[in-house]
Design a protein around this motif. Structure first.
Motif: not given
Length: 264
Positions: A168-176, A258-260
């Motif tokens: 993907p071009k854009v990823v958003t991750i939930v949880g750091g 977001t894309e992903c």
């Protein structure tokens, strides 16, 4: 005479702990059964530690090469499906999802989910099995409590995040936490725009503040990762074009596209 059971021990879960317990007991000539609901060898071998080591090794190498001045004006590309295939092949070579390892040791392997009926009996589907002792080594499960939309929005988890076939071009991750940071680093090193969301007031909340600040600075300065802390994700949505994450921060509700989406 004591009560007769089907097995002396039943081990539930075949990850590192369950595998070690089952093989050790079998070596001691105990009658042992091993129950596994998904992949023999557990998630560490099949979807986490081993494939992540391969994935991060590639992303580190690619990112390092891309930073060399000699390659600055070069079109340094890679075949992403080949990258994921290499991860799968490594898992297979290291014994991923191979029950023969246990069967050769005299362990009876049983596929399915175990439900306790009493302290000596479990049910797996319609089958009832008894044991004098049980070893429970079922590991952990992804927690999505408080996030609505997870039942109808397509998202990835740590077990599937590096198994996709298209980058993907854009990823958003939930949880750091540590896992979220690993995934963020992997995608950012491959050139993906990454946003990392964390509920607490710092990245890597279980670590010292100095560690969190060091990693946050590295992510921002060297990998271009955007880190947003003190935000609570409350919902996921999607339409025909994009996915959306709704979160609360400082008492204000916001939405990002977001894309992903990866829940970690």
């Amino acid at each position: 005479m004591g009560k007769k059971y089907d097995f002396k021990y039943i081990v539930i879960g075949s990850g590192p702990a369950g595998s070690t317990a089952a093989l050790t007991l079998a070596k001691s000539k105990k009658r042992v059964a091993l129950v596994e609901s998904r992949h023999y060898g557990g998630s560490n071998l099949n979807t986490r530690d081993v494939p992540y080591k391969v994935a991060l090794d590639f992303s580190h190498t690619y990112h390092k090469l891309s930073s060399y001045p000699e390659f600055r004006n070069q079109d340094l590309t890679f075949n992403f499906p080949t990258v994921t295939s290499r991860e799968l092949n490594t898992v297979m070579k290291t014994g991923g999802n191979d029950k023969k390892i246990f069967e050769n040791a005299g362990i009876v392997c049983i596929d399915g989910y175990a439900n306790f009926l009493d302290q000596h009996t479990i049910a797996i589907g319609q089958q009832k099995i008894t044991a004098e002792f049980f070893v429970i080594a079922t590991g952990s499960r992804l927690k999505t409590l408080g996030i609505s939309g997870t039942d109808h929005v397509d998202y990835l988890t740590p077990n599937t995040a590096i198994r996709i076939r298209r980058l993907p071009k854009v990823v958003t991750i939930v949880g750091g936490g540590s896992t979220g940071c690993e995934i963020a680093e992997y995608y950012a090193e491959l050139g993906v725009k990454v946003l990392l969301l964390e509920t607490s007031d710092q990245l890597l909340p279980r670590e010292d503040k100095e560690v969190s600040e060091t990693i946050s600075n590295y992510f921002s300065r060297h990998l271009g990762i955007s880190v947003l802390t003190s935000c609570k994700v409350v919902a996921l949505e999607e339409d025909n074009f994009s996915k959306y994450i709704i979160f609360q921060t400082n008492g204000v509700e916001k939405m990002i596209r977001t894309e992903c989406i990866i829940l970690a």
